[in-house]
Design a protein around this motif. Structure first.
Motif, PDB file in Angstrom:
ATOM      1  N   ASN A  30      41.709  23.509  37.619  1.00  0.00           N
ATOM      2  CA  ASN A  30      41.734  24.310  36.389  1.00  0.00           C
ATOM      3  C   ASN A  30      40.367  24.858  35.980  1.00  0.00           C
ATOM      4  O   ASN A  30      40.259  25.559  34.981  1.00  0.00           O
ATOM      5  N   ASP A  31      39.346  24.513  36.721  1.00  0.00           N
ATOM      6  CA  ASP A  31      37.981  24.890  36.329  1.00  0.00           C
ATOM      7  C   ASP A  31      37.686  26.359  36.591  1.00  0.00           C
ATOM      8  O   ASP A  31      38.046  26.899  37.634  1.00  0.00           O
ATOM      9  N   TYR A  32      36.978  26.962  35.649  1.00  0.00           N
ATOM     10  CA  TYR A  32      36.401  28.276  35.830  1.00  0.00           C
ATOM     11  C   TYR A  32      34.908  28.121  36.131  1.00  0.00           C
ATOM     12  O   TYR A  32      34.325  27.072  35.917  1.00  0.00           O
ATOM     13  N   ILE A  33      34.302  29.178  36.645  1.00  0.00           N
ATOM     14  CA  ILE A  33      32.873  29.209  36.926  1.00  0.00           C
ATOM     15  C   ILE A  33      32.252  30.257  36.006  1.00  0.00           C
ATOM     16  O   ILE A  33      32.692  31.415  35.986  1.00  0.00           O
ATOM     17  N   ILE A  47      27.083  35.850  30.913  1.00  0.00           N
ATOM     18  CA  ILE A  47      26.951  36.977  31.837  1.00  0.00           C
ATOM     19  C   ILE A  47      28.290  37.308  32.464  1.00  0.00           C
ATOM     20  O   ILE A  47      28.764  38.439  32.420  1.00  0.00           O
ATOM     21  N   ILE A  48      28.900  36.302  33.096  1.00  0.00           N
ATOM     22  CA  ILE A  48      30.090  36.590  33.884  1.00  0.00           C
ATOM     23  C   ILE A  48      30.862  35.298  34.112  1.00  0.00           C
ATOM     24  O   ILE A  48      30.279  34.209  34.082  1.00  0.00           O
ATOM     25  N   GLN A  49      32.147  35.442  34.310  1.00  0.00           N
ATOM     26  CA  GLN A  49      33.008  34.286  34.563  1.00  0.00           C
ATOM     27  C   GLN A  49      34.059  34.654  35.593  1.00  0.00           C
ATOM     28  O   GLN A  49      34.540  35.804  35.612  1.00  0.00           O
ATOM     29  N   GLY A  50      34.418  33.672  36.429  1.00  0.00           N
ATOM     30  CA  GLY A  50      35.451  33.927  37.428  1.00  0.00           C
ATOM     31  C   GLY A  50      36.181  32.673  37.817  1.00  0.00           C
ATOM     32  O   GLY A  50      35.721  31.551  37.558  1.00  0.00           O
ATOM     33  N   TYR A  51      37.323  32.863  38.476  1.00  0.00           N
ATOM     34  CA  TYR A  51      38.093  31.728  38.972  1.00  0.00           C
ATOM     35  C   TYR A  51      38.119  31.724  40.510  1.00  0.00           C
ATOM     36  O   TYR A  51      37.929  30.685  41.133  1.00  0.00           O
ATOM     37  N   LEU A  62      30.087  38.277  40.728  1.00  0.00           N
ATOM     38  CA  LEU A  62      30.252  36.850  41.017  1.00  0.00           C
ATOM     39  C   LEU A  62      31.176  36.731  42.219  1.00  0.00           C
ATOM     40  O   LEU A  62      32.309  37.242  42.189  1.00  0.00           O
ATOM     41  N   PHE A  63      30.662  36.077  43.258  1.00  0.00           N
ATOM     42  CA  PHE A  63      31.419  35.888  44.480  1.00  0.00           C
ATOM     43  C   PHE A  63      31.815  34.420  44.584  1.00  0.00           C
ATOM     44  O   PHE A  63      30.957  33.529  44.515  1.00  0.00           O
ATOM     45  N   ARG A  68      36.185  27.506  46.785  1.00  0.00           N
ATOM     46  CA  ARG A  68      35.631  27.419  45.430  1.00  0.00           C
ATOM     47  C   ARG A  68      34.565  26.336  45.281  1.00  0.00           C
ATOM     48  O   ARG A  68      34.227  25.946  44.168  1.00  0.00           O
ATOM     49  N   LYS A  69      34.012  25.852  46.347  1.00  0.00           N
ATOM     50  CA  LYS A  69      32.999  24.797  46.254  1.00  0.00           C
ATOM     51  C   LYS A  69      31.610  25.346  46.000  1.00  0.00           C
ATOM     52  O   LYS A  69      30.633  24.592  45.847  1.00  0.00           O
TER      53      LYS A  69
END
Lengths: 109, 114
Positions: A30-33, A47-51, A62-63, A68-69
């Motif tokens: 469930n974590d976002y970055i 700045i930015i957020q992604g899943y 954001l790449f 997702r590690k």
């Protein structure tokens, strides 16, 4: 809480693309970055957020690879004003997200 | 735009004084946070609140207390200031929006305890 690891500091020159990588091996489903930027004597700003995959806005990209590690913040054509500390956070909400020491980016002329 | 304001940018206090740091947000956010920031240590969470009169300890709550009597206001209290509490204090707020939650920060209060 997912722990993140990112470089302590990076140097770049004006006009170059800068990539800052963050490792988060124990990221949960469930974590976002989320990435924040902080200038001296100011609070951090989003700045930015992604899943997953790639996210782009007017400031950065954001790449995020399939596992997702890790994630990479990409700043295109940096200028002196991009000199700041950049924080990578992983979590599913404010209570579970922690700021590390961040990456201090210095852009040189 | 979300606005988070803090009562002072700079504060000088003496050891043993009671210190109040005030934070106000204007976006009706449910969540509010207090952090301290020291060189090389990043931001460390002191306390957070998810509703009026509700509070939860963060990672370094010792020596601090908080108060949230109104939704828009979150106060950090140093009951008896000590020199090791000299630091930059940052307040933030966020809305309950699941995984896309974003924190909005105030400008910070630089506290010096002599």
């Amino acid at each position: 809480l997912a722990k993140t690891t990112q470089p302590i500091s990076m140097d770049s020159y004006e006009g170059q693309e800068v990539n800052i990588t963050c490792s988060h091996n124990n990221i949960a489903t469930n974590d976002y970055i989320t990435w924040y930027q902080q200038f001296p004597s100011q609070g951090p700003r989003f700045i930015i957020q992604g899943y997953k995959t790639k996210v782009t806005n007017e400031v950065a990209s954001l790449f995020i690879p399939a596992d997702r590690k890790s994630s990479t913040l990409s700043l295109p054509r940096v200028s002196l004003s991009d000199t700041a500390v950049y924080y990578c956070l992983v979590g599913d909400g404010g209570f579970g997200m922690r700021f590390g020491a961040g990456t201090r980016l210095t852009v040189k002329p | 735009d979300v606005k988070v304001t803090q009562s002072s940018r700079y504060l000088v206090k003496r050891t043993g004084e009671k210190v109040f740091l005030e934070c106000v947000q204007d976006m009706d956010h449910e969540n509010m946070f207090w952090y301290r920031q020291d060189p090389g240590l990043g931001l460390r969470l002191i306390y957070f609140s998810y509703d009026v009169k509700m509070k939860e300890k963060g990672d370094i709550p010792e020596g601090y207390s908080v108060s949230r009597e109104k939704k828009e206001r979150f106060s950090l209290i140093l009951e008896s200031a000590s020199t090791n509490q000299t630091s930059m204090y940052l307040c933030a707020s966020s809305s309950l929006a699941g995984g896309s939650e974003t924190q909005y920060f105030g400008p910070g209060t630089r506290l010096l305890v002599l």
